[in-house]
Design an enzyme around this catalytic site. Sequence first.
Site, short mmCIF file in Angstrom:
data_model
loop_
_atom_site.label_atom_id
_atom_site.label_comp_id
_atom_site.label_asym_id
_atom_site.label_seq_id
_atom_site.Cartn_x
_atom_site.Cartn_y
_atom_site.Cartn_z
CB SER A 7 -0.91 0.00 1.23
OG SER A 7 -1.59 1.24 1.33
CG HIS A 32 -3.99 -1.41 -1.56
ND1 HIS A 32 -5.04 -2.31 -1.58
CD2 HIS A 32 -4.41 -0.36 -0.82
CE1 HIS A 32 -6.04 -1.83 -0.87
NE2 HIS A 32 -5.69 -0.64 -0.40
CG ASP A 34 -5.06 2.80 1.06
OD1 ASP A 34 -6.01 2.07 0.76
OD2 ASP A 34 -4.11 2.43 1.77
CG MET A 36 -7.87 7.93 2.42
SD MET A 36 -7.01 7.97 4.01
CE MET A 36 -6.18 6.37 3.99
CG HIS A 65 -9.29 0.97 -0.49
ND1 HIS A 65 -8.72 0.75 0.75
CD2 HIS A 65 -10.63 1.02 -0.28
CE1 HIS A 65 -9.67 0.68 1.66
NE2 HIS A 65 -10.84 0.85 1.05
CG MET A 67 -10.94 4.11 2.03
SD MET A 67 -9.54 4.02 3.16
CE MET A 67 -8.19 4.07 1.98
CG MET A 136 -11.68 -1.85 5.17
SD MET A 136 -10.10 -1.49 4.37
CE MET A 136 -9.33 -0.38 5.56
N GLY A 141 -8.77 5.44 7.15
CA GLY A 141 -8.51 6.86 7.29
C GLY A 141 -7.06 7.21 7.50
N GLY A 143 -2.83 5.41 7.89
CA GLY A 143 -1.94 4.27 7.87
C GLY A 143 -1.33 4.03 9.24
N GLY A 144 -0.71 2.86 9.39
CA GLY A 144 0.02 2.56 10.62
C GLY A 144 -0.85 2.22 11.81
CG ASP A 174 -5.96 -2.12 3.44
OD1 ASP A 174 -4.86 -1.98 4.00
OD2 ASP A 174 -6.50 -1.21 2.79
N GLY A 175 -5.03 -3.40 6.56
CA GLY A 175 -4.98 -2.65 7.81
C GLY A 175 -4.15 -3.33 8.87
N GLY A 176 -2.99 -2.75 9.18
CA GLY A 176 -2.14 -3.31 10.23
C GLY A 176 -1.54 -4.65 9.87
N GLY A 196 1.26 -1.79 4.17
CA GLY A 196 1.95 -0.54 3.91
C GLY A 196 3.25 -0.40 4.67
#
Length: 220
Positions: A7, A32, A34, A36, A65, A67, A136, A141, A143-144, A174-176, A196
Amino acid sequence: MPLVAPSILAADFANLGEEVRKVSDAGADFIHVDVMDGIFVPNITVGPSMVKAIRGFSKLPFIVHLMITHPENHVKAFAESGSDIIEVHIEAEQDLRSTIRLIHDLGKKVGLAVNPPTPIESAFPYLKDIDMLLVMSVNPGFGGQTFIPGVLPKIPKAKEEMRRQGYVVPVEIDGGITPETGEPSARAGADILAAGTSVFKAPDVREAIRRLRECGASKL
Protein backbone atom coordinates in the site's frame (compact mmCIF):
# COMPACT_ATOMS: atom_id res chain seq x y z
CA MET A 1 0.09 -18.70 -0.29
CA PRO A 2 -1.37 -15.19 -0.18
CA LEU A 3 -0.50 -12.55 -2.73
CA VAL A 4 1.00 -9.26 -1.54
CA ALA A 5 -0.28 -5.78 -2.35
CA PRO A 6 2.03 -3.07 -0.94
CA SER A 7 0.00 0.00 0.00
CA ILE A 8 1.64 3.21 -1.19
CA LEU A 9 0.10 5.14 1.70
CA ALA A 10 3.28 4.23 3.63
CA ALA A 11 5.67 5.05 0.78
CA ASP A 12 7.95 8.06 0.44
CA PHE A 13 5.72 10.45 -1.51
CA ALA A 14 8.72 12.54 -2.56
CA ASN A 15 9.91 9.54 -4.59
CA LEU A 16 6.63 7.76 -5.18
CA GLY A 17 7.33 6.47 -8.67
CA GLU A 18 10.61 4.90 -7.59
CA GLU A 19 8.93 3.45 -4.50
CA VAL A 20 6.37 1.75 -6.74
CA ARG A 21 9.16 0.46 -8.97
CA LYS A 22 11.06 -0.82 -5.92
CA VAL A 23 8.24 -2.98 -4.56
CA SER A 24 7.37 -4.19 -8.06
CA ASP A 25 10.93 -5.35 -8.62
CA ALA A 26 10.96 -6.92 -5.13
CA GLY A 27 8.19 -9.38 -5.97
CA ALA A 28 4.89 -7.67 -5.15
CA ASP A 29 1.75 -8.94 -6.88
CA PHE A 30 -0.30 -5.73 -6.90
CA ILE A 31 0.08 -2.05 -6.10
CA HIS A 32 -2.54 -0.90 -3.59
CA VAL A 33 -3.49 2.78 -3.80
CA ASP A 34 -5.51 4.29 -0.94
CA VAL A 35 -7.67 7.22 -2.04
CA MET A 36 -9.21 9.33 0.75
CA ASP A 37 -11.39 12.40 0.34
CA GLY A 38 -11.48 13.98 3.81
CA ILE A 39 -15.25 13.30 3.97
CA PHE A 40 -15.82 9.54 4.05
CA VAL A 41 -12.63 9.36 6.12
CA PRO A 42 -10.81 12.24 7.89
CA ASN A 43 -7.62 12.11 5.82
CA ILE A 44 -6.94 13.28 2.24
CA THR A 45 -4.49 11.43 0.01
CA VAL A 46 -4.22 11.13 -3.77
CA GLY A 47 -6.39 11.58 -6.84
CA PRO A 48 -6.48 10.16 -10.36
CA SER A 49 -3.65 12.40 -11.53
CA MET A 50 -1.31 10.72 -9.05
CA VAL A 51 -2.40 7.27 -10.18
CA LYS A 52 -1.67 8.32 -13.76
CA ALA A 53 1.73 9.70 -12.73
CA ILE A 54 2.91 6.45 -11.13
CA ARG A 55 1.26 4.06 -13.58
CA GLY A 56 4.35 3.94 -15.78
CA PHE A 57 6.57 2.74 -12.94
CA SER A 58 4.99 -0.72 -12.70
CA LYS A 59 3.32 -3.31 -14.90
CA LEU A 60 1.53 -4.81 -11.88
CA PRO A 61 -2.24 -4.49 -11.51
CA PHE A 62 -3.26 -1.40 -9.57
CA ILE A 63 -5.89 -1.90 -6.85
CA VAL A 64 -7.34 1.56 -6.24
CA HIS A 65 -9.21 1.65 -2.94
CA LEU A 66 -11.72 4.51 -2.96
CA MET A 67 -12.41 5.61 0.61
CA ILE A 68 -14.67 8.37 -0.67
CA THR A 69 -18.31 9.30 -0.68
CA HIS A 70 -20.20 9.16 -3.98
CA PRO A 71 -17.49 7.14 -5.76
CA GLU A 72 -19.70 6.95 -8.84
CA ASN A 73 -18.71 10.55 -9.56
CA HIS A 74 -15.02 9.64 -9.76
CA VAL A 75 -14.63 6.07 -11.00
CA LYS A 76 -14.37 7.15 -14.65
CA ALA A 77 -11.38 9.37 -13.88
CA PHE A 78 -9.69 6.61 -11.91
CA ALA A 79 -10.40 4.07 -14.63
CA GLU A 80 -8.84 6.36 -17.24
CA SER A 81 -5.82 7.00 -15.01
CA GLY A 82 -4.73 3.35 -15.16
CA SER A 83 -6.57 1.60 -12.33
CA ASP A 84 -7.22 -2.12 -12.86
CA ILE A 85 -9.36 -2.95 -9.84
CA ILE A 86 -11.51 -0.25 -8.27
CA GLU A 87 -12.67 -0.88 -4.72
CA VAL A 88 -15.65 0.98 -3.27
CA HIS A 89 -17.08 0.85 0.23
CA ILE A 90 -20.42 -0.67 1.01
CA GLU A 91 -20.81 2.11 3.61
CA ALA A 92 -20.27 4.96 1.13
CA GLU A 93 -23.23 7.06 0.05
CA GLN A 94 -24.08 5.73 -3.42
CA ASP A 95 -26.35 3.47 -5.44
CA LEU A 96 -24.01 0.52 -5.03
CA ARG A 97 -25.38 -1.64 -7.82
CA SER A 98 -25.16 1.26 -10.26
CA THR A 99 -21.57 1.97 -9.18
CA ILE A 100 -20.61 -1.69 -9.65
CA ARG A 101 -22.20 -1.70 -13.09
CA LEU A 102 -20.43 1.54 -14.04
CA ILE A 103 -17.01 0.17 -13.08
CA HIS A 104 -17.61 -2.96 -15.11
CA ASP A 105 -18.85 -0.88 -18.05
CA LEU A 106 -15.53 0.97 -17.92
CA GLY A 107 -13.75 -2.35 -18.37
CA LYS A 108 -12.41 -2.56 -14.82
CA LYS A 109 -12.79 -5.09 -12.03
CA VAL A 110 -14.78 -4.26 -8.91
CA GLY A 111 -13.77 -4.71 -5.30
CA LEU A 112 -16.23 -4.25 -2.44
CA ALA A 113 -14.80 -3.04 0.88
CA VAL A 114 -16.36 -3.68 4.29
CA ASN A 115 -15.35 -1.71 7.39
CA PRO A 116 -14.73 -3.41 10.76
CA PRO A 117 -18.09 -2.49 12.36
CA THR A 118 -20.10 -3.54 9.28
CA PRO A 119 -21.49 -7.10 9.32
CA ILE A 120 -20.02 -9.15 6.49
CA GLU A 121 -23.52 -10.37 5.69
CA SER A 122 -24.25 -6.93 4.21
CA ALA A 123 -21.94 -7.84 1.32
CA PHE A 124 -23.64 -11.16 0.53
CA PRO A 125 -26.24 -9.75 -1.92
CA TYR A 126 -23.41 -8.32 -4.06
CA LEU A 127 -20.98 -11.25 -4.12
CA LYS A 128 -22.00 -12.40 -7.61
CA ASP A 129 -21.52 -8.87 -8.95
CA ILE A 130 -17.96 -8.21 -7.75
CA ASP A 131 -14.47 -9.47 -8.54
CA MET A 132 -12.87 -9.03 -5.11
CA LEU A 133 -13.96 -8.59 -1.48
CA LEU A 134 -11.93 -6.34 0.81
CA VAL A 135 -12.16 -6.92 4.56
CA MET A 136 -10.84 -3.91 6.45
CA SER A 137 -8.83 -4.83 9.55
CA VAL A 138 -8.59 -1.22 10.74
CA ASN A 139 -11.04 1.65 10.61
CA PRO A 140 -10.06 3.42 7.39
CA GLY A 141 -8.51 6.86 7.29
CA PHE A 142 -4.89 6.59 8.38
CA GLY A 143 -1.94 4.27 7.87
CA GLY A 144 0.02 2.56 10.62
CA GLN A 145 -3.00 1.53 12.70
CA THR A 146 -3.28 -1.51 14.94
CA PHE A 147 -4.78 -4.66 13.43
CA ILE A 148 -8.28 -5.59 14.67
CA PRO A 149 -8.32 -9.40 15.06
CA GLY A 150 -12.08 -9.44 15.60
CA VAL A 151 -12.63 -9.02 11.85
CA LEU A 152 -11.03 -12.37 10.97
CA PRO A 153 -14.20 -14.50 11.28
CA LYS A 154 -15.66 -12.42 8.45
CA ILE A 155 -13.35 -14.12 5.96
CA PRO A 156 -14.46 -17.75 6.39
CA LYS A 157 -18.07 -16.56 6.63
CA ALA A 158 -17.70 -14.80 3.27
CA LYS A 159 -15.93 -17.79 1.71
CA GLU A 160 -18.68 -20.13 2.91
CA GLU A 161 -21.35 -17.87 1.42
CA MET A 162 -19.44 -17.64 -1.86
CA ARG A 163 -19.32 -21.41 -2.09
CA ARG A 164 -23.03 -21.56 -1.31
CA GLN A 165 -23.72 -19.10 -4.14
CA GLY A 166 -21.30 -20.90 -6.45
CA TYR A 167 -19.20 -17.82 -7.18
CA VAL A 168 -15.86 -17.45 -5.38
CA VAL A 169 -13.76 -14.27 -5.57
CA PRO A 170 -10.47 -13.38 -3.85
CA VAL A 171 -10.59 -11.84 -0.39
CA GLU A 172 -8.16 -9.05 0.40
CA ILE A 173 -7.44 -7.86 3.94
CA ASP A 174 -6.11 -4.37 4.63
CA GLY A 175 -4.98 -2.65 7.81
CA GLY A 176 -2.14 -3.31 10.23
CA ILE A 177 -0.83 -6.20 8.15
CA THR A 178 2.59 -7.54 9.19
CA PRO A 179 4.01 -11.07 9.09
CA GLU A 180 2.57 -11.53 12.59
CA THR A 181 -0.97 -10.44 11.66
CA GLY A 182 -0.72 -11.84 8.15
CA GLU A 183 -0.37 -15.34 9.55
CA PRO A 184 -3.83 -15.52 11.18
CA SER A 185 -5.26 -13.61 8.20
CA ALA A 186 -3.97 -16.24 5.79
CA ARG A 187 -5.20 -19.04 8.06
CA ALA A 188 -8.64 -17.42 8.01
CA GLY A 189 -8.60 -17.55 4.22
CA ALA A 190 -7.29 -14.16 3.05
CA ASP A 191 -5.98 -14.40 -0.51
CA ILE A 192 -4.34 -10.96 -0.72
CA LEU A 193 -2.49 -9.08 2.03
CA ALA A 194 -2.42 -5.29 1.63
CA ALA A 195 0.52 -4.03 3.66
CA GLY A 196 1.95 -0.54 3.91
CA THR A 197 4.31 0.20 6.76
CA SER A 198 5.59 -3.38 7.09
CA VAL A 199 6.77 -3.28 3.46
CA PHE A 200 7.79 0.28 2.68
CA LYS A 201 9.48 0.93 6.03
CA ALA A 202 11.27 -2.42 6.10
CA PRO A 203 15.09 -2.46 5.88
CA ASP A 204 14.82 -5.10 3.13
CA VAL A 205 11.67 -4.74 1.01
CA ARG A 206 12.19 -8.01 -0.85
CA GLU A 207 12.51 -9.91 2.42
CA ALA A 208 9.41 -8.17 3.81
CA ILE A 209 7.34 -9.28 0.82
CA ARG A 210 8.72 -12.81 1.05
CA ARG A 211 7.79 -13.05 4.73
CA LEU A 212 4.25 -11.87 4.02
CA ARG A 213 3.81 -14.39 1.23
CA GLU A 214 5.02 -17.20 3.49
CA CYS A 215 2.24 -16.40 5.95
CA GLY A 216 0.17 -18.88 3.98
CA ALA A 217 2.48 -21.80 4.61
CA SER A 218 0.58 -22.81 7.75
CA LYS A 219 -2.60 -23.33 5.70
CA LEU A 220 -1.04 -26.32 3.92
